[in-house]
Design an enzyme around this catalytic site. Structure first.
Site, PDB file in Angstrom:
ATOM      1  N   ASN A  39       0.605  -1.105  -0.103  1.00 38.73           N
ATOM      2  CA  ASN A  39       0.322  -0.163   0.218  1.00 38.73           C
ATOM      3  C   ASN A  39       0.785   1.601  -0.034  1.00 38.73           C
ATOM      4  O   ASN A  39       1.980   1.570   0.495  1.00 38.73           O
ATOM      5  CB  ASN A  39      -0.933  -0.289   1.509  1.00 38.73           C
ATOM      6  CG  ASN A  39      -0.316  -0.388   2.820  1.00 38.73           C
ATOM      7  OD1 ASN A  39       0.609  -0.514   2.947  1.00 38.73           O
ATOM      8  ND2 ASN A  39      -1.224  -0.012   3.482  1.00 38.73           N
ATOM      9  N   GLU A  41       0.088   4.805   0.653  1.00 41.95           N
ATOM     10  CA  GLU A  41      -0.716   6.287   1.192  1.00 41.95           C
ATOM     11  C   GLU A  41      -0.309   7.699   0.357  1.00 41.95           C
ATOM     12  O   GLU A  41       1.157   7.348   0.128  1.00 41.95           O
ATOM     13  CB  GLU A  41      -1.358   5.984   2.553  1.00 41.95           C
ATOM     14  CG  GLU A  41      -1.388   5.236   3.437  1.00 41.95           C
ATOM     15  CD  GLU A  41      -1.551   4.882   4.713  1.00 41.95           C
ATOM     16  OE1 GLU A  41      -1.663   5.772   5.052  1.00 41.95           O
ATOM     17  OE2 GLU A  41      -2.291   3.539   4.837  1.00 41.95           O
ATOM     18  N   CYS A  50      -3.961   0.701  -2.369  1.00 43.49           N
ATOM     19  CA  CYS A  50      -3.664  -0.707  -1.936  1.00 43.49           C
ATOM     20  C   CYS A  50      -3.059  -1.650  -2.209  1.00 43.49           C
ATOM     21  O   CYS A  50      -2.270  -1.570  -3.742  1.00 43.49           O
ATOM     22  CB  CYS A  50      -5.488  -1.694  -1.517  1.00 43.49           C
ATOM     23  SG  CYS A  50      -6.722  -0.444  -0.144  1.00 43.49           S
ATOM     24  N   GLU A  52      -2.963  -4.332  -3.178  1.00 45.92           N
ATOM     25  CA  GLU A  52      -3.936  -5.564  -4.399  1.00 45.92           C
ATOM     26  C   GLU A  52      -3.783  -4.871  -5.351  1.00 45.92           C
ATOM     27  O   GLU A  52      -3.052  -5.677  -6.867  1.00 45.92           O
ATOM     28  CB  GLU A  52      -4.812  -5.964  -4.335  1.00 45.92           C
ATOM     29  CG  GLU A  52      -5.109  -6.719  -2.876  1.00 45.92           C
ATOM     30  CD  GLU A  52      -5.454  -6.059  -1.879  1.00 45.92           C
ATOM     31  OE1 GLU A  52      -4.637  -5.062  -1.112  1.00 45.92           O
ATOM     32  OE2 GLU A  52      -5.812  -6.699  -0.148  1.00 45.92           O
ATOM     33  N   CYS A  83     -10.577  -5.342   0.366  1.00 48.55           N
ATOM     34  CA  CYS A  83     -11.596  -3.396   0.599  1.00 48.55           C
ATOM     35  C   CYS A  83     -12.033  -4.510  -0.832  1.00 48.55           C
ATOM     36  O   CYS A  83     -12.021  -5.410  -1.991  1.00 48.55           O
ATOM     37  CB  CYS A  83     -10.603  -2.705   0.205  1.00 48.55           C
ATOM     38  SG  CYS A  83     -10.295  -1.944  -1.252  1.00 48.55           S
ATOM     39  N   CYS A  86     -10.144  -3.250  -4.186  1.00 48.42           N
ATOM     40  CA  CYS A  86      -9.701  -4.399  -4.665  1.00 48.42           C
ATOM     41  C   CYS A  86     -10.164  -5.652  -4.959  1.00 48.42           C
ATOM     42  O   CYS A  86      -9.665  -6.308  -5.370  1.00 48.42           O
ATOM     43  CB  CYS A  86      -8.558  -4.770  -3.325  1.00 48.42           C
ATOM     44  SG  CYS A  86      -7.405  -3.294  -3.010  1.00 48.42           S
TER      45      CYS A  86
HETATM   46  N1  THU Z   1      -5.191  -1.986   2.320  1.00 46.59           N
HETATM   47  C1  THU Z   1      -4.267  -2.470   1.954  1.00 46.59           C
HETATM   48  O1  THU Z   1      -3.594  -2.241   1.021  1.00 46.59           O
HETATM   49  N2  THU Z   1      -4.744  -4.008   0.802  1.00 46.59           N
HETATM   50  C2  THU Z   1      -6.845  -4.539   1.559  1.00 46.59           C
HETATM   51  O2  THU Z   1      -6.455  -5.616   1.050  1.00 46.59           O
HETATM   52  C3  THU Z   1      -6.656  -3.510   2.912  1.00 46.59           C
HETATM   53  C4  THU Z   1      -6.453  -2.403   2.956  1.00 46.59           C
HETATM   54  C5  THU Z   1      -4.781  -0.374   3.070  1.00 46.59           C
HETATM   55  C6  THU Z   1      -5.446   1.043   2.519  1.00 46.59           C
HETATM   56  C7  THU Z   1      -4.249   1.583   3.478  1.00 46.59           C
HETATM   57  O3  THU Z   1      -2.925   1.669   3.478  1.00 46.59           O
HETATM   58  C8  THU Z   1      -4.677   1.150   4.930  1.00 46.59           C
HETATM   59  O4  THU Z   1      -4.448  -0.446   4.133  1.00 46.59           O
HETATM   60  C9  THU Z   1      -5.358   0.783   5.837  1.00 46.59           C
HETATM   61  O5  THU Z   1      -6.907   0.843   5.617  1.00 46.59           O
END
Ligand code: THU
Length: 131
Positions: A39, A41, A50, A52, A83, A86
């Site tokens: 991920n 941010e 994310c 994925e 999520c 994804c």
């Molecule tokens: N996140 C992912 O990268 N993949 C997931 O399957 C669930 C959530 C990340 C997004 C964000 O940077 C952090 O987790 C919190 O939501």
């Protein structure tokens, strides 16, 4: 290398200063090659991506469009669940029975297929009929 090893490693590179929740994803493409993502941010929160999505982008950038297995890992009390967005992204490149392993750094693991993760997925067939 296993999907678990690859995802565990890439997770360390996650850029998650806001949520402090690092996620790693690894997908195996039809060639057998593994693609990874973490991920990423952003201070403008909705611009974050994310793990994925990163792995899928890496696969497509390498010229592959079929994934046969995926794994997601985070330091979470329970197996990390992709999520909704994804789930749709994964479904774009995998058949419904593709296995998705969700796990934690402590080893708490569960498995679901893409069809189980995204029942009633929006697909190309829904767009048939438009001229
Ligand atoms: N996140 C992912 O990268 N993949 C997931 O399957 C669930 C959530 C990340 C997004 C964000 O940077 C952090 O987790 C919190 O939501």
């Amino acid at each position: 290398m296993s999907l678990l090893t690859a995802a565990t490693k890439v997770r360390e590179n996650a850029h998650a200063p806001y949520s402090k929740f690092k996620v790693g994803a690894a997908i195996r493409a039809a060639s057998g090659n593994i693609y990874v993502g973490c991920n990423v941010e952003n201070v403008a929160y909705p611009e974050g991506t994310c793990a994925e999505a990163g792995a899928i982008a890496a696969m497509v950038a390498a010229g592959e469009t079929e994934l046969i297995e995926a794994l997601v890992i985070a330091d979470s009390p329970m197996p990390v669940s992709p999520c909704g967005g994804c789930r749709q992204k994964l479904a774009e490149f995998g058949v419904p029975d593709v296995k998705v392993t969700m796990t934690t750094v402590a080893g708490n693991t569960s498995e679901m297929t893409l069809a189980e993760l995204l029942p009633g997925a929006f697909t190309q067939e829904h767009m048939e009929g438009e001229s």
